[in-house]
Design a protein around this motif. Structure first.
Motif, PDB file in Angstrom:
ATOM      1  N   TRP A 183      18.244   5.434  -1.519  1.00 48.94           N
ATOM      2  CA  TRP A 183      17.746   6.778  -1.769  1.00 48.94           C
ATOM      3  C   TRP A 183      18.552   7.534  -2.821  1.00 48.94           C
ATOM      4  CZ3 TRP A 183      13.619   9.772  -0.538  1.00 48.94           C
ATOM      5  CH2 TRP A 183      12.685   9.215   0.343  1.00 48.94           C
ATOM      6  N   ASP A 184      19.827   7.219  -2.962  1.00 48.87           N
ATOM      7  CA  ASP A 184      20.644   7.901  -3.959  1.00 48.87           C
ATOM      8  C   ASP A 184      20.503   7.299  -5.350  1.00 48.87           C
ATOM      9  OD1 ASP A 184      21.653   9.801  -2.223  1.00 48.87           O
ATOM     10  OD2 ASP A 184      23.408   8.617  -1.672  1.00 48.87           O
ATOM     11  N   ASP A 185      19.735   6.221  -5.469  1.00 47.44           N
ATOM     12  CA  ASP A 185      19.490   5.609  -6.780  1.00 47.44           C
ATOM     13  C   ASP A 185      18.477   6.474  -7.536  1.00 47.44           C
ATOM     14  OD1 ASP A 185      18.542   4.062  -8.943  1.00 47.44           O
ATOM     15  OD2 ASP A 185      18.954   2.199  -7.889  1.00 47.44           O
ATOM     16  N   PRO A 186      18.861   7.094  -8.656  1.00 46.96           N
ATOM     17  CA  PRO A 186      17.947   8.005  -9.362  1.00 46.96           C
ATOM     18  C   PRO A 186      16.692   7.324  -9.893  1.00 46.96           C
ATOM     19  CG  PRO A 186      19.898   7.553 -10.689  1.00 46.96           C
ATOM     20  CD  PRO A 186      20.167   6.977  -9.335  1.00 46.96           C
ATOM     21  N   GLU A 187      16.730   6.015 -10.090  1.00 49.68           N
ATOM     22  CA  GLU A 187      15.545   5.315 -10.579  1.00 49.68           C
ATOM     23  C   GLU A 187      14.546   5.054  -9.462  1.00 49.68           C
ATOM     24  OE1 GLU A 187      16.535   1.806 -12.715  1.00 49.68           O
ATOM     25  OE2 GLU A 187      17.713   2.845 -14.239  1.00 49.68           O
ATOM     26  N   LEU A 188      15.021   4.969  -8.226  1.00 50.03           N
ATOM     27  CA  LEU A 188      14.144   4.676  -7.095  1.00 50.03           C
ATOM     28  C   LEU A 188      13.674   5.930  -6.374  1.00 50.03           C
ATOM     29  CD1 LEU A 188      16.068   1.660  -5.493  1.00 50.03           C
ATOM     30  CD2 LEU A 188      14.155   1.581  -7.104  1.00 50.03           C
ATOM     31  N   GLN A 189      14.460   6.988  -6.433  1.00 52.54           N
ATOM     32  CA  GLN A 189      14.188   8.162  -5.614  1.00 52.54           C
ATOM     33  C   GLN A 189      12.821   8.801  -5.862  1.00 52.54           C
ATOM     34  OE1 GLN A 189      16.226  12.439  -5.168  1.00 52.54           O
ATOM     35  NE2 GLN A 189      17.637  10.764  -4.675  1.00 52.54           N
ATOM     36  N   PRO A 190      12.337   8.961  -7.111  1.00 51.93           N
ATOM     37  CA  PRO A 190      11.022   9.595  -7.291  1.00 51.93           C
ATOM     38  C   PRO A 190       9.904   8.874  -6.548  1.00 51.93           C
ATOM     39  CG  PRO A 190      12.208   9.534  -9.365  1.00 51.93           C
ATOM     40  CD  PRO A 190      13.012   8.710  -8.400  1.00 51.93           C
ATOM     41  N   ALA A 191       9.874   7.552  -6.611  1.00 56.63           N
ATOM     42  CA  ALA A 191       8.822   6.804  -5.918  1.00 56.63           C
ATOM     43  C   ALA A 191       8.976   6.921  -4.408  1.00 56.63           C
ATOM     44  CB  ALA A 191       8.854   5.334  -6.345  1.00 56.63           C
ATOM     45  N   LEU A 192      10.208   6.941  -3.926  1.00 57.00           N
ATOM     46  CA  LEU A 192      10.436   7.081  -2.495  1.00 57.00           C
ATOM     47  C   LEU A 192       9.997   8.453  -2.008  1.00 57.00           C
ATOM     48  CD1 LEU A 192      13.943   5.389  -2.284  1.00 57.00           C
ATOM     49  CD2 LEU A 192      11.813   4.477  -1.349  1.00 57.00           C
ATOM     50  N   SER A 227       0.822  -1.212   0.000  1.00 58.65           N
ATOM     51  CA  SER A 227       0.000   0.000   0.000  1.00 58.65           C
ATOM     52  C   SER A 227       0.858   1.264   0.000  1.00 58.65           C
ATOM     53  CB  SER A 227      -0.941   0.017   1.212  1.00 58.65           C
ATOM     54  OG  SER A 227      -0.243   0.293   2.418  1.00 58.65           O
ATOM     55  N   LEU A 228       2.107   1.159   0.473  1.00 63.19           N
ATOM     56  CA  LEU A 228       3.009   2.306   0.434  1.00 63.19           C
ATOM     57  C   LEU A 228       3.593   2.538  -0.950  1.00 63.19           C
ATOM     58  CD1 LEU A 228       5.060   1.889   3.747  1.00 63.19           C
ATOM     59  CD2 LEU A 228       3.117   3.400   3.315  1.00 63.19           C
ATOM     60  N   ALA A 229       3.434   1.547  -1.838  1.00 65.33           N
ATOM     61  CA  ALA A 229       3.930   1.644  -3.211  1.00 65.33           C
ATOM     62  C   ALA A 229       5.435   1.887  -3.255  1.00 65.33           C
ATOM     63  CB  ALA A 229       3.189   2.744  -3.976  1.00 65.33           C
ATOM     64  N   LEU A 230       6.171   1.193  -2.389  1.00 71.22           N
ATOM     65  CA  LEU A 230       7.623   1.313  -2.396  1.00 71.22           C
ATOM     66  C   LEU A 230       8.207   0.585  -3.597  1.00 71.22           C
ATOM     67  CD1 LEU A 230       8.367   0.606   1.374  1.00 71.22           C
ATOM     68  CD2 LEU A 230       8.353   2.818   0.245  1.00 71.22           C
ATOM     69  N   PRO A 231       9.269   1.133  -4.185  1.00 72.18           N
ATOM     70  CA  PRO A 231       9.871   0.459  -5.340  1.00 72.18           C
ATOM     71  C   PRO A 231      10.681  -0.772  -4.953  1.00 72.18           C
ATOM     72  CG  PRO A 231      11.092   2.438  -4.809  1.00 72.18           C
ATOM     73  CD  PRO A 231       9.878   2.434  -3.926  1.00 72.18           C
ATOM     74  N   VAL A 232      11.025  -0.900  -3.662  1.00 73.51           N
ATOM     75  CA  VAL A 232      11.756  -2.075  -3.170  1.00 73.51           C
ATOM     76  C   VAL A 232      11.147  -2.480  -1.841  1.00 73.51           C
ATOM     77  CG1 VAL A 232      13.946  -1.554  -4.322  1.00 73.51           C
ATOM     78  CG2 VAL A 232      13.482  -0.576  -2.068  1.00 73.51           C
ATOM     79  N   ASP A 233      11.307  -3.749  -1.464  1.00 82.43           N
ATOM     80  CA  ASP A 233      10.859  -4.221  -0.159  1.00 82.43           C
ATOM     81  C   ASP A 233      11.970  -3.933   0.842  1.00 82.43           C
ATOM     82  OD1 ASP A 233      10.120  -5.583   2.139  1.00 82.43           O
ATOM     83  OD2 ASP A 233       9.296  -7.301   1.050  1.00 82.43           O
ATOM     84  N   PRO A 234      11.763  -2.979   1.754  1.00 87.20           N
ATOM     85  CA  PRO A 234      12.849  -2.615   2.670  1.00 87.20           C
ATOM     86  C   PRO A 234      13.271  -3.751   3.589  1.00 87.20           C
ATOM     87  CG  PRO A 234      10.791  -1.571   3.324  1.00 87.20           C
ATOM     88  CD  PRO A 234      10.554  -2.186   1.978  1.00 87.20           C
ATOM     89  N   ARG A 235      12.363  -4.680   3.868  1.00 87.86           N
ATOM     90  CA  ARG A 235      12.737  -5.809   4.729  1.00 87.86           C
ATOM     91  C   ARG A 235      13.803  -6.661   4.077  1.00 87.86           C
ATOM     92  NH1 ARG A 235       6.861  -8.248   5.268  1.00 87.86           N
ATOM     93  NH2 ARG A 235       7.165  -7.953   3.035  1.00 87.86           N
ATOM     94  N   ALA A 236      13.674  -6.869   2.774  1.00 83.15           N
ATOM     95  CA  ALA A 236      14.636  -7.712   2.064  1.00 83.15           C
ATOM     96  C   ALA A 236      16.011  -7.065   2.004  1.00 83.15           C
ATOM     97  CB  ALA A 236      14.123  -7.995   0.647  1.00 83.15           C
ATOM     98  N   LEU A 237      16.055  -5.729   2.086  1.00 84.13           N
ATOM     99  CA  LEU A 237      17.335  -5.029   2.054  1.00 84.13           C
ATOM    100  C   LEU A 237      17.929  -4.864   3.448  1.00 84.13           C
ATOM    101  CD1 LEU A 237      16.585  -2.163  -0.481  1.00 84.13           C
ATOM    102  CD2 LEU A 237      18.066  -4.113  -0.859  1.00 84.13           C
ATOM    103  N   LEU A 238      17.114  -4.353   4.375  1.00 85.34           N
ATOM    104  CA  LEU A 238      17.634  -3.941   5.667  1.00 85.34           C
ATOM    105  C   LEU A 238      18.043  -5.098   6.552  1.00 85.34           C
ATOM    106  CD1 LEU A 238      15.329  -0.966   6.701  1.00 85.34           C
ATOM    107  CD2 LEU A 238      17.719  -0.881   6.039  1.00 85.34           C
ATOM    108  N   VAL A 239      17.143  -6.066   6.722  1.00 79.75           N
ATOM    109  CA  VAL A 239      17.407  -7.105   7.719  1.00 79.75           C
ATOM    110  C   VAL A 239      18.708  -7.849   7.439  1.00 79.75           C
ATOM    111  CG1 VAL A 239      16.554  -9.215   8.787  1.00 79.75           C
ATOM    112  CG2 VAL A 239      14.980  -7.311   8.363  1.00 79.75           C
ATOM    113  N   PRO A 240      18.916  -8.409   6.238  1.00 78.71           N
ATOM    114  CA  PRO A 240      20.184  -9.119   6.026  1.00 78.71           C
ATOM    115  C   PRO A 240      21.401  -8.191   5.996  1.00 78.71           C
ATOM    116  CG  PRO A 240      18.911  -9.046   3.982  1.00 78.71           C
ATOM    117  CD  PRO A 240      18.018  -8.533   5.070  1.00 78.71           C
ATOM    118  N   TYR A 259      16.773  14.752   1.142  1.00 79.88           N
ATOM    119  CA  TYR A 259      16.113  14.451  -0.127  1.00 79.88           C
ATOM    120  C   TYR A 259      14.825  15.243  -0.369  1.00 79.88           C
ATOM    121  CZ  TYR A 259      19.324  10.513   0.097  1.00 79.88           C
ATOM    122  OH  TYR A 259      20.445   9.744   0.197  1.00 79.88           O
ATOM    123  N   LEU A 260      14.079  15.549   0.690  1.00 79.69           N
ATOM    124  CA  LEU A 260      12.799  16.232   0.489  1.00 79.69           C
ATOM    125  C   LEU A 260      12.962  17.750   0.582  1.00 79.69           C
ATOM    126  CD1 LEU A 260       9.815  15.568  -0.028  1.00 79.69           C
ATOM    127  CD2 LEU A 260       9.444  15.709   2.441  1.00 79.69           C
TER     128      LEU A 260
END
Length: 200
Positions: free
Chosen positions: A103-112, A68-81, A168-169
């Motif tokens: 956040w510094d990825d230009p392809e991901l930043q707009p959605a974030l 529902s947050l419409a994140l471009p990546v699943d933060p759990r898959a990145l952060l936890v490991p 960023y904002l």
């Protein structure tokens, strides 16, 4: 009864439109009632589908919340490991490095940025306190094995979210143009204390 009239009234079949309707209902429920009070059954009723279809599309309530947050990546898959692999020592540095790398990825930043602006809406504040913290950051503290993670991780989040908002904002200088390595070197020692030092 013919096949064309045998489906239950008021229920939509599985389709892209149904998936969108579920997400719209979930966003409204999470924003209005918070994470804890929202149920899959209530979201399904609002979307006019069976609860089993919500599970089919999204899995658990945690998964539905993140969708529902419409994140471009699943933060759990990145952060936890990434953060917990080395244990508590150096965890703050790994946490910030992971966040900034995304956040510094230009392809991901707009959605974030869109997601963060949505969370700034007063109607969505519960999504942070009852959703993002326990679903995304909470598991990091638990996996690190630190004491009182329910107290420590919101304090950690105050620093991380502050960096995100200002860098960023709002784009406050010098933070906005500071190299990621310098941001990590500046903030990681403080966040590390929040993770492992005795609490007041």
């Amino acid at each position: 009864m013919s096949a064309s009239t045998s489906s239950p009234r008021g229920r939509r079949p599985g389709s892209p439109d149904t998936r969108a309707a579920i997400l719209d209902a979930a966003r409204a429920r999470f924003a209005e009632g918070g994470f804890r009070a929202t149920t899959i059954r209530a979201v399904a009723a609002d979307a006019g589908v069976d609860a089993a279809l919500v599970h089919h599309y999204f899995g658990t309530k945690d998964d539905l919340f993140l969708a529902s947050l419409a994140l471009p990546v699943d933060p759990r898959a990145l952060l936890v490991p990434a953060v917990t692999a080395g244990g508590p020592e150096g965890a703050a540095e790994r946490l910030l490095t992971t966040f900034l790398g995304v956040w510094d990825d230009p392809e991901l930043q707009p959605a974030l940025l869109t997601m963060v602006r949505g969370l700034m809406d007063p109607a969505a504040t519960r999504l942070v306190s009852e959703g993002f913290l326990p679903v995304v950051l909470g598991p990091v503290g638990q996996a690190l094995g630190i004491d009182r993670p329910e107290h420590r991780m919101p304090i950690v989040a105050s620093q991380v979210l502050g960096v995100i908002l200002l860098r960023y904002l709002v784009r406050v200088e010098p933070l906005a143009s500071m190299p990621a390595e310098q941001v990590v070197a500046t903030y990681a020692p403080t966040i590390q204390r929040y993770l492992v030092d005795p609490l007041p």
